[in-house]
Design an enzyme around this catalytic site. Structure first.
Site, PDB file in Angstrom:
ATOM      1  CE1 TYR A 168      78.081 -52.305  91.075  1.00 18.95           C
ATOM      2  CE2 TYR A 168      78.309 -54.589  91.787  1.00 18.95           C
ATOM      3  CZ  TYR A 168      77.522 -53.469  91.581  1.00 18.95           C
ATOM      4  OH  TYR A 168      76.183 -53.516  91.885  1.00 18.95           O
ATOM      5  N   GLY A 178      68.419 -43.136  90.723  1.00 17.76           N
ATOM      6  CA  GLY A 178      68.346 -44.249  89.787  1.00 17.76           C
ATOM      7  C   GLY A 178      66.969 -44.893  89.794  1.00 17.76           C
ATOM      8  CG  ASN A 238      68.572 -48.063  92.993  1.00 17.23           C
ATOM      9  OD1 ASN A 238      68.773 -49.238  93.279  1.00 17.23           O
ATOM     10  ND2 ASN A 238      68.232 -47.676  91.768  1.00 17.23           N
ATOM     11  CB  ILE A 257      67.813 -58.397  91.517  1.00 18.78           C
ATOM     12  CG1 ILE A 257      68.145 -58.422  93.009  1.00 18.78           C
ATOM     13  CG2 ILE A 257      66.377 -57.930  91.273  1.00 18.78           C
ATOM     14  CD1 ILE A 257      67.319 -59.378  93.841  1.00 18.78           C
TER      15      ILE A 257
END
Length: 253
Positions: free
Chosen positions: A159, A14, A93, A191
């Protein structure tokens, strides 16, 4: 403090955008040759490759669907050929929430997709990376999430579960691979400069999240990179099986 990664070989899944892009570029700037995996963002991956190549570092970009084992196998065939069968750093990632859904309304297909994308893919990628790392003092970094600790926001139970599973998988793998390879989690909070929050977080939610943070700002991909630098460098050589939170004080342990 200068991080020296000369002669190191790294794979970032990723790595075409957001946190993954920042990590790939940072590792290259510190001296590593980098393989950048991408799912669908070919343009972003090509841009990362161009930047890394201009640094004088070796870079390969490889597309793979993290839900398909045969494509992960192909990814490692290409990385192994490019890096002569060795790998020093792996950053798992790749991942996504896919969509928000309550447990009551969630289809089993969505549950399995989210678990496979965030947890099973990290298992498959790590499994294939380990033989390339043994004897190299390798470092594996798994990108988990604040959601693993607090259950995530509305509709994010799958998730959160996948990231919680990844956190625990890291501990087990760290025990298996010690003392030659360290395995750690980096756990980002909010983020802001990522496609994830562009997709799943409203402007109002952003303001509320930042207002509740002790540090009163959004995190950046560079904040995450700093923690990755520590864990892949000699400074982090006595740390394994750990989760480092990068969340501006949202969760203090």
């Amino acid at each position: 403090m200068k991080i020296e990664l000369d002669q190191k070989k790294a794979l970032v899944t990723g790595g075409a955008s957001g946190i993954g892009r920042e990590i790939a570029l940072g590792l290259a700037e510190a001296g590593a040759d980098v393989a950048v995996h991408y799912g669908s963002n070919q343009k972003g991956a090509e841009e990362v490759k161009e930047i890394i190549t201009n640094m004088g570092r070796q870079c390969i970009i490889v597309q793979a669907d993290m839900l398909k084992t045969e494509e992960i196998d192909n990814l490692f065939d290409k990385v192994g050929a490019e890096f002569d069968g060795t790998l020093d750093i792996l950053v798992n990632n790749a991942g996504n929430m896919v969509e928000r859904s309550s447990v009551e309304e969630m289809k089993e297909e969505l549950w399995r997709q989210v678990i496979d994308l965030n947890l099973t893919s990290a298992f498959l990628v790590s499994q294939r990376a380990v033989p390339m790392m043994k004897g190299n003092g390798g470092r594996i970094i798994n990108m988990t999430s604040l959601a693993a600790q607090n259950g995530g926001g509305p509709g994010a139970a799958a998730y959160a579960a996948s990231k919680g599973g990844l956190m625990t998988f890291t501990k087990g793998l760290a025990k298996e691979l010690a003392p030659n390879v360290t395995v750690n989690n980096v756990s980002p909070g909010f983020i802001g400069e990522t496609a994830f929050h562009d997709t799943f977080t409203s402007d109002e939610a952003r303001k509320n999240i930042v207002a509740g943070l002790p540090l009163k700002r959004e995190g950046t991909p560079g904040d995450v990179l700093g923690t990755v630098f520590y864990l892949v460098s000699d400074y982090g050589s006595f740390v394994t099986g750990e989760t480092i939170e990068v969340n501006g004080g949202a969760l203090m342990r």
